[in-house]
Scaffold this active site. Structure first.
Site, short mmCIF file in Angstrom:
data_model
loop_
_atom_site.label_atom_id
_atom_site.label_comp_id
_atom_site.label_asym_id
_atom_site.label_seq_id
_atom_site.Cartn_x
_atom_site.Cartn_y
_atom_site.Cartn_z
N LYS A 1 4.71 0.50 10.14
CA LYS A 1 4.72 1.72 9.33
C LYS A 1 4.22 2.89 10.14
CE LYS A 1 3.94 0.37 4.55
NZ LYS A 1 2.92 0.32 3.49
N ARG B 1 5.10 -12.99 9.24
CA ARG B 1 5.86 -11.80 8.90
C ARG B 1 7.12 -11.72 9.76
NH1 ARG B 1 3.29 -6.29 10.30
NH2 ARG B 1 1.50 -6.99 9.11
N GLU C 1 0.87 -1.17 0.00
CA GLU C 1 0.00 0.00 0.00
C GLU C 1 0.92 1.23 0.00
OE1 GLU C 1 -2.41 0.65 3.47
OE2 GLU C 1 -3.78 1.95 2.39
#
Length: 553
Positions: A270, A260, A35
């Site tokens: 983020k 992850r 994204e």
RNA sequence: UGGGAUAUAGUGUAAUGGUAACACACUAGACUUUGACUCUGGUAUUGUAGGUUCGAGCCCUGCUAUCCCAGCCA
């Protein structure tokens, strides 16, 4: 991806492409769908490695797709940075670069298809009501608009698109299972109304598909066979499959989830990285202390080191936290192999060779990389007055200290062996100068009589030394771990992540020298120049800067 | 709690019913023009309790622990 390595994803793919499997005879096709709302970090590097690497392993392709279905969060600024970082890592998507938003028209058509099939309806619940009606673990959700006639839903949906309703007035929902234990299946929202300018579509749209609806459609349109994502989407897989099965998409991709990357003490979300940038705690996304790809690049990391790291941490479903030291190891291993060595003195003290003639100068040739003599040699000048590392002298040596102390002989790397004869102190008793006598018969560093010295030290000729400020950057650690939730991670960041050494003496000009980084790392002895300009060579400071404590145990 | 997952050494991964392996870290030593690098050695009966089997990290059952979801974010 190494041909020899294998993981559970490969096992799935092997089954899928085998004779009789769902993708028999098809090209393996993956995608990396960031994204565009921030810069890529080391965690993304793992995903990139898996997405692109898996495609490579199977001779397939990997698309790069900007996942931009939420206009509120995304910005064009990040798109170029994302592309640059992926290229820098060494992966290429060829001409397969896409935006999820480019499929808005098709996605819309698929939504109408669902409505016509009676599998989706326009819901008039307000966000507050929606939450209320959602039910809980023991109570099924309620949805009063579920049985709205197809024609009516279709009409409302078209008017949603036409901008006739305010945000929050209506949503499009899938008709699945209000009683499902998996809340993602309790008639999830497919479309919401948003009057926000989209970074690419402008104001063309005021309804936007949710990730759960858009993603499987995007994958299917692009012909993705294996949609690899992280573990938190496991719960969404039933919905992913529901979309693929109930919409007439051109292909049927399969979603596979993996854990992850977590790195201990390292800020990896983020949201938090953005906060560091916005609060001015760092100079930007590419600050060398950041775990972003561009930050690591400036800190001296090589793509090979990061790739090697991704390779070796493996792929599994168990959520895990890798030690930061392992990333450092991968870099050291790579730099040790190929980086050019230079001598630099971070905390200089004078060393005077008292029996070396005043005014005399000579030069010695020193190899650029002891592991690769073919990399050539460089010339270094030598004279009576040198600078050495302050900690390479101890007036009273601790046990196992082999460097300069009165009476001890060491090798001045590449030049001569020299015996310490004493030191000069100021009125406060601080050592200001170290004195030594050299052995003229040891040019190049080896005494004629074959006697051994226990240690070799680095140095810089005072006559030719370049003064410099050296900035040593460390990873921006947070202790406790930033995700522990115990404290605000901002208050727990290591305060010495940037150490500035002024008055350093360097063998040659190293403009904007940046040293990566932790004490631990320096102990192993490396630094590099600021790699904002990636054309600059990596340099290795091949010298242990050991913790003083380690001599005293 | 309802749903979804995961448990192998300090850390991360291997071992697909047949001697628990590799890397990092740690540690002892050797070597060394930097105490780095390199090399050698050391460090686990696989969360737990049972069961099946000649044989179980792997298959079965119970238990425990941890993680994820319960946005009109992705």
């Amino acid at each position: 991806m190494d041909e020899n390595t294998s993981n559970f994803i490969h096992d799935f793919i092997d089954e899928d492409i085998a004779e009789g499997g769902p993708y028999a005879g098809k090209t393996v096709h993956t995608r990396f769908p960031p994204e565009p709302n921030g810069y890529l970090h080391i965690g993304h590097a793992k995903a990139i490695y898996i997405d692109f690497g898996t495609a490579q392993k199977y001779g397939g392709v990997c698309n790069l797709r900007m996942d931009d279905t939420n206009p509120a969060k995304e910005d064009t600024e990040f798109v170029d940075a994302i592309k640059e970082d992926i290229h820098w890592l060494g992966f290429d998507w060829g001409d397969r670069f896409f935006y999820g938003s480019d499929y808005f028209e098709q996605t819309y058509a698929y939504a109408e298809e669902l409505i016509k099939k009676g599998l989706a309806y326009v819901c008039g619940l307000t966000p507050e009501e929606f939450r209320e009606y959602r039910g809980d673990t023991s109570t099924p959700a309620r949805s009063p608009y579920r049985d709205r006639p197809v024609e009516e839903s279709l009409d409302l949906f078209r008017r949603m698109r036409a901008g006739e309703f305010p945000e929050g007035k209506y949503t499009l929902r899938a008709k699945i299972d209000l009683a499902s234990g998996n809340f993602n299946m309790r008639d999830p929202v497919l479309y919401r109304i948003r009057y926000i300018e989209h970074h690419r579509q402008g104001t063309k749209w005021c309804i936007f598909p949710m990730y759960d609806f858009a993603h499987p459609i995007q994958d299917a349109i692009e012909g993705v066979t294996h949609s690899l994502c992280s573990l938190e989407y496991e719960d969404h897989r039933p919905l992913y499959n529901w979309v693929v099965e109930n919409v007439s998409v051109p292909s049927k991709p399969r979603q596979i989830e993996f854990a992850r990357l977590g790195i201990n003490h390292t800020v990896m979300s983020k949201r938090k990285l953005r906060k560091l940038v916005e609060d001015g705690r760092v100079s930007g996304w590419d600050d060398p202390r950041m775990p972003t790809i561009c930050g690591l690049r400036r800190r001296g990391y090589t793509p090979q080191a990061i790739l090697s790291f991704c390779e070796r941490i493996g792929v599994a479903k168990m959520p895990s936290t890798v030690e930061y030291g392992f990333l450092e190891h991968c870099l050291r291993e790579d730099l040790n192999e190929k980086a050019t060595r230079v001598m630099a003195v971070l905390e200089p003290i004078k060393l005077t060779i008292t029996n070396y003639p005043e005014g005399k100068a000579e030069t010695f040739m020193v190899e650029n990389n002891p592991n690769h003599l073919e990399d050539g040699q460089r010339e270094v000048s030598f004279s009576r007055n040198l600078y050495i590392e302050a900690e390479d002298f101890m007036e009273v040596p601790s046990p196992k200290y082999f460097r300069l102390f009165p009476g001890n002989e060491v090798r001045i790397k590449g030049a001569y062996v020299a015996k310490c004869t004493g030191c000069v102190k100021d009125e406060n008793g601080n050592v200001t100068e170290v004195l030594a006598e050299y052995d003229p018969e040891s040019a190049g560093g080896d005494p004629k009589d074959g006697r051994k010295v226990k240690s070799t030290i680095h140095w810089v000729d005072a006559n030719t030394a370049v003064d410099a400020e050296v900035r040593i950057y460390d990873n921006l650690f947070s202790d406790p771990d930033p995700d522990s939730g115990e404290k605000d991670f901002l208050t727990c960041l290591n305060s010495d992540s940037l150490r500035i050494h002024s008055g350093c003496k360097l063998e040659k000009s190293l403009e904007n020298a940046v040293f990566p980084h932790s004490y631990q790392f320096m102990r192993k002895g490396y630094f590099c120049v600021d790699n904002r300009d990636s054309s600059k060579e990596h340099l290795v400071f091949n010298r242990s800067v050991a913790l003083k404590d380690s001599f005293n145990k």
